[in-house]
Design a protein around this motif. Structure first.
Motif, mmCIF file in Angstrom:
data_model
loop_
_atom_site.group_PDB
_atom_site.id
_atom_site.type_symbol
_atom_site.label_atom_id
_atom_site.label_comp_id
_atom_site.label_asym_id
_atom_site.label_seq_id
_atom_site.Cartn_x
_atom_site.Cartn_y
_atom_site.Cartn_z
ATOM 1 N N PRO A 130 17.372 -16.260 37.015
ATOM 2 C CA PRO A 130 17.638 -16.650 38.409
ATOM 3 C C PRO A 130 16.355 -17.100 39.094
ATOM 4 N N ARG A 131 16.469 -18.127 39.912
ATOM 5 C CA ARG A 131 15.275 -18.673 40.553
ATOM 6 C C ARG A 131 14.829 -17.848 41.768
ATOM 7 N N ARG A 132 15.743 -17.083 42.335
ATOM 8 C CA ARG A 132 15.372 -16.274 43.511
ATOM 9 C C ARG A 132 15.942 -14.857 43.385
ATOM 10 N N ASP A 133 15.530 -14.183 42.335
ATOM 11 C CA ASP A 133 15.977 -12.810 42.106
ATOM 12 C C ASP A 133 14.804 -11.882 42.397
ATOM 13 N N SER A 134 14.613 -11.530 43.675
ATOM 14 C CA SER A 134 13.432 -10.749 44.049
ATOM 15 C C SER A 134 13.381 -9.368 43.396
ATOM 16 N N PRO A 135 14.522 -8.726 43.023
ATOM 17 C CA PRO A 135 14.399 -7.494 42.222
ATOM 18 C C PRO A 135 14.017 -7.765 40.770
ATOM 19 N N ASN A 136 14.193 -9.022 40.317
ATOM 20 C CA ASN A 136 13.820 -9.421 38.952
ATOM 21 C C ASN A 136 14.485 -8.547 37.890
ATOM 22 N N LEU A 137 15.783 -8.314 38.075
ATOM 23 C CA LEU A 137 16.517 -7.423 37.187
ATOM 24 C C LEU A 137 16.596 -7.962 35.761
ATOM 25 N N LEU A 138 16.821 -9.263 35.603
ATOM 26 C CA LEU A 138 16.905 -9.825 34.252
ATOM 27 C C LEU A 138 15.564 -9.705 33.528
ATOM 28 N N LEU A 139 14.469 -9.883 34.248
ATOM 29 C CA LEU A 139 13.160 -9.734 33.624
ATOM 30 C C LEU A 139 12.918 -8.284 33.218
ATOM 31 N N GLU A 140 13.430 -7.342 33.994
ATOM 32 C CA GLU A 140 13.392 -5.940 33.569
ATOM 33 C C GLU A 140 14.127 -5.764 32.249
ATOM 34 N N ALA A 141 15.319 -6.350 32.170
ATOM 35 C CA ALA A 141 16.159 -6.163 30.982
ATOM 36 C C ALA A 141 15.509 -6.739 29.734
ATOM 37 N N THR A 142 14.934 -7.925 29.833
ATOM 38 C CA THR A 142 14.334 -8.543 28.646
ATOM 39 C C THR A 142 13.099 -7.781 28.185
ATOM 40 N N CYS A 143 12.448 -7.054 29.104
ATOM 41 C CA CYS A 143 11.239 -6.292 28.781
ATOM 42 C C CYS A 143 11.520 -4.846 28.380
ATOM 43 N N ALA A 144 12.782 -4.418 28.408
ATOM 44 C CA ALA A 144 13.137 -3.005 28.291
ATOM 45 C C ALA A 144 13.019 -2.499 26.861
ATOM 46 N N ILE A 145 11.820 -2.089 26.479
ATOM 47 C CA ILE A 145 11.550 -1.567 25.138
ATOM 48 C C ILE A 145 12.338 -0.272 24.932
ATOM 49 N N PRO A 146 13.087 -0.154 23.852
ATOM 50 C CA PRO A 146 13.833 1.083 23.609
ATOM 51 C C PRO A 146 12.925 2.310 23.601
ATOM 52 N N LEU A 147 13.391 3.374 24.217
ATOM 53 C CA LEU A 147 12.709 4.658 24.382
ATOM 54 C C LEU A 147 11.642 4.629 25.470
ATOM 55 N N MET A 148 11.172 3.459 25.856
ATOM 56 C CA MET A 148 10.164 3.363 26.911
ATOM 57 C C MET A 148 10.754 2.891 28.234
ATOM 58 N N PHE A 149 11.990 2.412 28.200
ATOM 59 C CA PHE A 149 12.719 1.965 29.382
ATOM 60 C C PHE A 149 14.100 2.604 29.369
ATOM 61 N N PRO A 150 14.722 2.728 30.523
ATOM 62 C CA PRO A 150 16.144 3.066 30.527
ATOM 63 C C PRO A 150 16.963 1.834 30.165
ATOM 64 N N ILE A 151 18.213 2.021 29.868
ATOM 65 C CA ILE A 151 19.117 0.886 29.703
ATOM 66 C C ILE A 151 19.214 0.158 31.038
ATOM 67 N N ILE A 152 19.122 -1.164 31.000
ATOM 68 C CA ILE A 152 19.229 -1.974 32.215
ATOM 69 C C ILE A 152 20.610 -2.626 32.229
ATOM 70 N N TRP A 153 21.347 -2.388 33.282
ATOM 71 C CA TRP A 153 22.700 -2.914 33.393
ATOM 72 C C TRP A 153 22.691 -4.198 34.221
ATOM 73 N N VAL A 154 23.243 -5.260 33.646
ATOM 74 C CA VAL A 154 23.357 -6.551 34.327
ATOM 75 C C VAL A 154 24.802 -7.021 34.194
ATOM 76 N N ASP A 155 25.440 -7.273 35.304
ATOM 77 C CA ASP A 155 26.840 -7.719 35.311
ATOM 78 C C ASP A 155 27.739 -6.795 34.493
ATOM 79 N N GLY A 156 27.485 -5.502 34.607
ATOM 80 C CA GLY A 156 28.332 -4.519 33.947
ATOM 81 C C GLY A 156 28.087 -4.318 32.473
ATOM 82 N N GLN A 157 27.059 -4.959 31.923
ATOM 83 C CA GLN A 157 26.744 -4.835 30.503
ATOM 84 C C GLN A 157 25.385 -4.154 30.311
ATOM 85 N N PRO A 158 25.257 -3.322 29.250
ATOM 86 C CA PRO A 158 23.997 -2.621 28.993
ATOM 87 C C PRO A 158 23.052 -3.460 28.124
ATOM 88 N N TYR A 159 21.824 -3.589 28.584
ATOM 89 C CA TYR A 159 20.856 -4.421 27.868
ATOM 90 C C TYR A 159 19.539 -3.691 27.645
#
Length: 285
Positions: A130-159
């Protein structure tokens, strides 16, 4: 001709890619038509697409040693549950401390995708950033290393981290219609990924997601095969690969500023060396 750029992840080791991209900006290289990245590859890559040279270097050298940015206390915090301070890293820094230029990013005319791994399917998904996602949720999800991040939920799906399923998404760039693809790696050319010693712990934590665990079990083999195929395509002249000669022992959670600056500099010099070749590669039929 449609040009593509692929950015591998690697957490703070991705400062190498930031140096490469800063060299591209300083050299006046036109931005690619399509950009896809994994984890910190795309989290740093959006600053390249917003033409904010050295923003990532400034961010890392200011905050790598800051407990609010990363540290075990963040992981122990029940409101955070990540080694990285999620609100601080993905909201406070880009929206207040080292502002991200959302206007410039929105003006970028190309396509930008981040790779995430869906825990239900175990498969990579390639989602538009997203071009204007100030929480940057998708960027959190793509960076979410297993065991070092919680599961990041985007549009009802776990990533979790896109690198679990597709660490170097050059195939996606060709699927998106790119004719000439540049790939920036964050490991040396002779690197070979070994088996994951944390599989037992991962199996306990993610036992509810068997497809995801199947993906993790085959991650090393897929990664090594992906690189071999990539280098074969390079020999055929279909891709241009840029990689560090030496990552200087830089870890994913590196805090030594001398190491981080040196790896950024290595990336910058690699970017400058490849500038003319990439210009021809992206423009000649």
């Amino acid at each position: 001709m449609k040009t593509g750029l692929v950015l591998e992840g690697g957490a703070l080791r991705t400062i190498f890619s930031a140096g490469v991209c800063d060299a591209f900006l300083d050299g006046g290289l036109p931005l690619p038509d399509y950009t896809v990245g994994v984890s910190a590859g795309i989290a740093y890559g959006v600053s390249y697409l917003s033409r904010q040279s050295r923003r990532n270097l400034q961010l890392i050298t200011h905050y790598a040693g800051d407990r609010r940015y990363m540290g075990w206390r963040n992981l122990a915090n029940p409101r955070n549950r990540s080694y990285f301070g999620l609100k601080f890293a993905y909201e406070t820094i880009p929206n207040e401390l080292i502002p991200f230029d959302y206007d410039a990013f929105e003006a970028y005319p190309g396509t930008v995708e981040a790779v995430v791994t869906n825990l239900n399917t175990g498969r990579a998904e390639y989602r538009p950033v997203p071009r204007r996602d100030s929480p940057n949720l998708l960027l959190e999800a793509t960076c979410a290393i297993p065991l070092m991040f919680p599961i990041i939920w985007v549009d009802g799906q776990p990533y979790l981290d896109g690198g679990c399923a597709d660490a170097i998404p050059w195939r996606r760039a060709f699927e998106a219609g790119c004719d000439r693809v540049a790939v920036v790696l964050t490991r040396e050319r002779n690197y070979y990924k070994k088996g994951d010693g944390s599989l037992r712990a991962l199996g306990r934590v993610f036992r509810k997601y068997p497809a995801f665990m199947d993906t993790l079990r085959g991650r090393s083999e897929r990664y090594n095969a992906c690189r071999e195929e990539l280098f074969a395509l390079e020999r055929e002249g279909r891709v241009l690969v840029i990689e560090p000669e030496d990552t200087l022992g830089c870890s994913r959670t590196e805090k030594n500023l001398d190491t981080l600056r040196a790896l950024w500099q290595e990336g910058y010099f690699a970017g400058r060396r490849s500038l003319r070749d990439l210009q021809r590669f992206w423009t000649e039929a």
